[in-house]
Design an enzyme around this catalytic site. Structure first.
Site, short mmCIF file in Angstrom:
data_model
loop_
_atom_site.label_atom_id
_atom_site.label_comp_id
_atom_site.label_asym_id
_atom_site.label_seq_id
_atom_site.Cartn_x
_atom_site.Cartn_y
_atom_site.Cartn_z
N GLY A 145 0.84 -1.20 0.00
CA GLY A 145 0.00 0.00 0.00
C GLY A 145 0.87 1.24 0.00
N ASP A 200 8.56 5.89 7.83
CA ASP A 200 8.25 7.27 8.26
C ASP A 200 7.37 8.02 7.26
OD1 ASP A 200 10.00 7.72 6.23
OD2 ASP A 200 11.50 8.78 7.44
N GLY A 201 7.11 7.40 6.12
CA GLY A 201 6.25 8.04 5.13
C GLY A 201 6.92 9.19 4.38
N ARG A 254 3.71 13.50 -8.56
CA ARG A 254 3.79 12.60 -9.70
C ARG A 254 2.46 12.60 -10.43
NH1 ARG A 254 6.11 6.64 -8.65
NH2 ARG A 254 4.21 6.18 -7.51
N ARG A 259 -1.80 -1.05 -10.16
CA ARG A 259 -0.63 -1.90 -10.37
C ARG A 259 -1.08 -3.35 -10.43
NH1 ARG A 259 3.19 1.26 -7.01
NH2 ARG A 259 2.06 3.17 -6.54
N ASP A 285 4.39 -4.75 -7.57
CA ASP A 285 3.77 -3.49 -7.14
C ASP A 285 4.32 -2.32 -7.95
OD1 ASP A 285 5.98 -4.51 -5.46
OD2 ASP A 285 5.99 -2.50 -4.63
N ASN A 286 5.37 -2.54 -8.71
CA ASN A 286 5.94 -1.48 -9.53
C ASN A 286 5.66 -1.71 -11.01
OD1 ASN A 286 6.93 -0.31 -7.21
ND2 ASN A 286 8.96 -1.22 -7.42
#
Ligand code: AMP
Ligand code: MG
Length: 494
Positions: A98, A133-134, A184, A191, A260-261
């Site tokens: 996620g 940490d995001g 972005r 995905r 996931d990419n």
């Protein structure tokens, strides 16, 4: 959510037109999210050309308003920030993931009617951060900006980069680094891993809704065909075959082709430890974490097929109520992939070599050149560009007998095509780039930005990469291959 929304007057000035279709999907595929509060946002890069294409105009806003906007401190009207759920096979191992450090503002409608995702990367923790940490550091966000814009300049499907801001916060990796947020723009962030997420939960109802959504958004012609999900699989596989062929033809190495990419839209996504190959060698790996060479240059086509097999598995329940028939149908599509890849790759290689017609010996002519390049450690980009010049090739390597023999064979092949050689060379120059983001130029530019707050090298490199097929003598330094990149390592952008 908690963050204030900017006044409407500002929005009309910018031109946002949000229509948040993903957020209308069942909430199982996302979670509401918000940007972390940061104290000193500052604009580092803004992609004015892209903004214009998107119908956005930031010129009327004060500098600190623009910085606050791209740091997520002042949300555009109509946006609805969420983080997306997905899973993925990372280096072959399945994990629930996620958006751990990203936030989808929503989908913006461009003047040409396209719907594009606007996403922040590095905007703070979300429900999916899993202890991370995001945040993101400036260097990796600038790297993504540079390489994605380079891919766009080369004409290769890719997500785009609209802006980078620094946040004024420190992020801690092996050393303290400056925090940054990248904005972005993508056809979508669906995905293979988004499908894996629902498949892992055995949530067939929502999986079908997601597939219908993806078809409507990216393959609208398939809505209503007899076997829409099988044709969806075939179409995704074909876009990936075409995309990976494009990567191979410019020497792009993604570095982390986890599922996931891999984007359902067929765009290149998630620029982490990516880099361009210099000397031709299928074993080239730059990523510091890819010890086994799983994602080496030469493995990319087969890894894409492996990822597509994971995608196909998620769709099985939609393909046929009878599981054996579902598997057989999926296998037949996957079985076509190598030939589809080969088709795209060969068509591209034919253009790179200036061949207009097809002959049975062409594949061997292509492989013979690659074999020579590998043993001579010839630079991939510069060799093709030298061939495109139409002039005798100077340089010691090109005097080798093996190369001379190949060259003679190629010349004879070109003459069998029904067009003047000058036209062939001209066509070649339109597809063989002069300028790619060379590793040493990228590092130099990132170091100046990170260590000295000097963006000039990044700006110059970006300007050079806008027209990669145009030879400009004053830009010769961007054509130089590094003397030895066998120890060059790139790091994941976390
Ligand atoms: P990536 O390597 O960028 O493709 O990310 C792989 C996974 O790790 C994704 O689920 C990301 O959201 C997550 N991730 C990467 N960096 C961070 C971070 N600093 N904090 C939280 N999650 C992260
Ligand atoms: Mg990723």
């Amino acid at each position: 959510m908690g963050l204030p929304t900017a006044p409407d007057a500002d929005q009309n000035v910018v031109g946002w037109r949000f229509d948040n279709t993903y957020a209308r999907l069942p909430e199982v595929v996302f979670a509401p999210a918000q940007s972390a509060v940061v104290h000193a946002p500052r604009l580092v890069l803004l992609n004015h050309r892209l903004a214009r294409e998107l119908g956005l105009e930031f010129g009327a806003l004060a500098a600190d308003t623009v910085a606050a906007l791209f740091a997520g401190q002042e949300l555009p009207a109509g946006s609805q920030p969420i983080s997306q759920a997905y899973a993925g096979h990372q280096f072959g191992h399945f994990t629930m993931l996620g958006d751990g450090r990203a936030l989808l503002l929503g989908e913006h409608r461009t003047p040409s009617g396209e719907l594009v995702d606007i996403q922040f990367k590095g905007s703070g923790p979300t429900r999916f951060s899993r202890g991370g940490d995001g945040r993101a550091a400036l260097g990796p966000m600038l790297r993504e900006y540079l390489i994605s814009e380079a891919m766009s300049g080369l004409g290769i499907p890719t997500t785009r980069s609209l802006a980078v801001v620094t946040t004024g916060e420190t992020v801690y990796r092996t050393t303290p680094l400056r925090g940054a947020v990248l904005t972005r723009v993508a056809a979508s962030h669906l995905r293979v891993g988004t499908f894996e997420y629902l498949a892992a939960r055995r949530d067939e109802r929502h999986l079908r809704a997601l597939a219908d959504y993806a078809i409507a958004r990216h393959y609208p012609k398939l809505a209503g065909v007899p076997q829409p999900y099988l044709e969806f699989l075939r179409a995704v596989a074909d876009r990936q075959a075409a995309l990976i062929a494009r990567w191979q033809l410019v020497g792009f190495i993604h570095g982390v082709m986890n599922t996931d990419n891999m984007a359902i839209s067929g765009e290149t996504i998630d620029y982490g430890p990516c880099a361009f190959m210099n000397a031709y060698d299928p074993n080239t790996v730059f990523s510091s974490i890819d010890h086994g060479g799983r994602y080496a240059y030469g493995n990319q086509p087969v890894i894409a097929q492996w990822n597509l097999a994971r995608f196909a598995e998620t769709l099985l329940p939609l393909l046929d109520a009878n599981s054996e028939r579902a598997v057989a149908a999926a296998m037949s599509v996957l079985g076509d992939y190598p030939a589809r890849f080969e088709h795209h790759w060969r068509a591209g290689m034919r253009r790179k070599l200036g061949l207009q017609t097809e002959e049975s010996g062409d594949a061997d002519l292509m492989q013979a050149l690659l074999r020579w390049m590998q043993q001579a450690r010839a630079d991939f980009t510069n060799t093709f560009r030298a061939l495109s010049s139409g002039e005798p090739l100077t340089g010691d390597r090109y005097q080798e007998q093996a190369f001379q023999d190949w060259y003679e064979r190629w010349q004879q092949r070109l003459r069998r095509d029904d067009r003047p050689l000058t036209a062939a060379y001209e066509a070649m120059r339109a597809v063989n780039p002069v300028i790619i983001p060379r590793n040493q130029r990228v590092e130099e530019a990132l170091a100046a930005a990170e260590e000295h707050d000097d963006l000039s090298a990044v700006q110059d490199l970006l300007a050079a990469l806008e027209l990669p097929y145009v030879a400009r003598p004053e830009l010769a330094k961007y054509q130089e291959a590094p003397t030895d990149d066998s120890t060059y390592r790139t790091f994941c952008g976390t």
